[in-house]
Structures are given as structure tokens and as C-alpha cells.
Design a protein around this motif. Structure first.
Motif, mmCIF file in Angstrom:
data_model
loop_
_atom_site.group_PDB
_atom_site.id
_atom_site.type_symbol
_atom_site.label_atom_id
_atom_site.label_comp_id
_atom_site.label_asym_id
_atom_site.label_seq_id
_atom_site.Cartn_x
_atom_site.Cartn_y
_atom_site.Cartn_z
ATOM 1 N N LYS A 125 -33.364 -18.850 40.582
ATOM 2 C CA LYS A 125 -33.787 -18.272 41.864
ATOM 3 C C LYS A 125 -32.527 -17.787 42.585
ATOM 4 O O LYS A 125 -31.679 -18.606 42.942
ATOM 5 N N PRO A 126 -32.393 -16.479 42.802
ATOM 6 C CA PRO A 126 -31.154 -15.952 43.381
ATOM 7 C C PRO A 126 -30.803 -16.514 44.754
ATOM 8 O O PRO A 126 -29.640 -16.653 45.087
ATOM 9 N N SER A 127 -31.803 -16.845 45.574
ATOM 10 C CA SER A 127 -31.541 -17.351 46.915
ATOM 11 C C SER A 127 -32.720 -18.182 47.387
ATOM 12 O O SER A 127 -33.856 -17.977 46.969
ATOM 13 N N PHE A 128 -32.443 -19.097 48.289
ATOM 14 C CA PHE A 128 -33.486 -19.889 48.915
ATOM 15 C C PHE A 128 -33.778 -19.403 50.336
ATOM 16 O O PHE A 128 -34.593 -19.981 51.041
ATOM 17 N N LEU A 129 -33.092 -18.343 50.766
ATOM 18 C CA LEU A 129 -33.301 -17.811 52.115
ATOM 19 C C LEU A 129 -34.722 -17.282 52.277
ATOM 20 O O LEU A 129 -35.283 -16.693 51.347
ATOM 21 N N PRO A 130 -35.293 -17.431 53.466
ATOM 22 C CA PRO A 130 -36.625 -16.865 53.714
ATOM 23 C C PRO A 130 -36.533 -15.364 53.983
ATOM 24 O O PRO A 130 -35.454 -14.835 54.267
ATOM 25 N N ASP A 131 -37.684 -14.688 53.898
ATOM 26 C CA ASP A 131 -37.750 -13.305 54.360
ATOM 27 C C ASP A 131 -37.523 -13.336 55.871
ATOM 28 O O ASP A 131 -37.936 -14.284 56.522
#
Length: 151
Positions: free
Chosen positions: A6-12
């Protein structure tokens, strides 16, 4: 070591800003628990992270290839191979941005102090490390972000 799935865990809506980042989680490969080490690639136009600072975690980066721009809340500096930077907890907010047409490769190292929080001076975002070591993201007023619906 393959890239993190998963490239990032940041939200939209923040996820797309780091979509050009690829991390290989080297510390986990060796079972390291006190600090993490990542080999990170940034494609042209990519950001390493949103401009941020940690409450408890120290971070260190060492540039291997390319010329990233180190962006801080105090200004910008162009880095090149063999250059490094360190960010003590509660210090300056920071991020790397690849403004070139070549890939950037760097090593990043950070500790895994429990209870760490991330603050983002330019974005409506706050991050808290939960007891299982996962980042939980909220708006600055504490409202949760909607979960990402990954394709």
C-alpha cells in the motif's frame, strides 16, 4: 525487498500527493522494533510526505540518487547524492519534493516511539500512532476521515 503493498495510509484528498512514492520497508525485513529504515524512491513530481513534524519521533534522511528539494516551514534547500538532513521531534516541519525529471532515491530512518503524533501545518490533518503501531488520521478538530476505498 519488494515495495510496500500500500503506497500510503493517508486519507483522501491527501493520498494522491504521495502516489509517486515507493517505499521498501527494510527495518521490518530484519524485525527491527526500535527504529525503522526505508529505502524510498520518488518519481518526478512526487512528494515524500505532506509537510509535517512529529511529537516524539526523530527522523533522518540520506540522499543516494537524484536532487530532491527539502521543503521546511523555514525555507527550501536543494539536496544531492551524499547529502543528509535530520529532524528532531517537535522541530521544523519538513518534506522532500522531487521537482526534477529524474527519480530520487533516499534512505529514511526514524524511531518508533509509542504515542507519537504528526502535525501538518499546511493541511487539515492530524496523525496519531495507535497502540498497535498504526497511524490514525483525523481532521485537526478531531473528526475522522472517511476510510479510503482502494481499487
Amino acid at each position: 525487498m519488494p515495495p510496500r503493498a500500500k503506497p500510503s495510509f493517508l486519507p483522501d484528498p491527501f493520498y494522491s500527493r504521495v502516489a509517486g512514492r515507493e517505499k521498501r520497508i527494510l527495518g521490518d525485513l530484519f524485525g527491527l522494533r526500535n527504529f525503522g529504515a526505508n529505502l524510498t524512491h520518488l518519481r518526478p513530481g512526487a512528494e515524500s510526505a505532506l509537510l509535517h513534524r512529529h511529537s516524539k519521533q526523530d527522523e533522518f534522511i540520506y540522499v543516494l540518487e537524484g536532487e530532491p528539494t527539502l521543503v521546511t516551514d523555514r525555507g527550501e534547500v536543494l539536496l544531492g547524492p551524499g547529502m543528509c538532513a535530520g529532524f528532531p521531534a517537535q522541530g521544523i516541519a519538513h518534506q522532500l519534493v522531487n521537482r526534477t525529471d529524474r527519480e530520487v532515491v533516499y534512505l529514511e530512518i526514524g524511531d518508533r516511539t509509542p504515542g507519537d503524533e504528526g502535525t501538518y501545518p499546511r493541511d487539515d490533518l492530524k496523525a496519531m500512532l495507535d497502540p498497535e503501531g498504526r497511524w490514525v488520521f483525523t481532521h485537526k478538530d478531531g473528526r475522522p476521515y472517511q476510510p479510503r476505498s482502494d481499487p
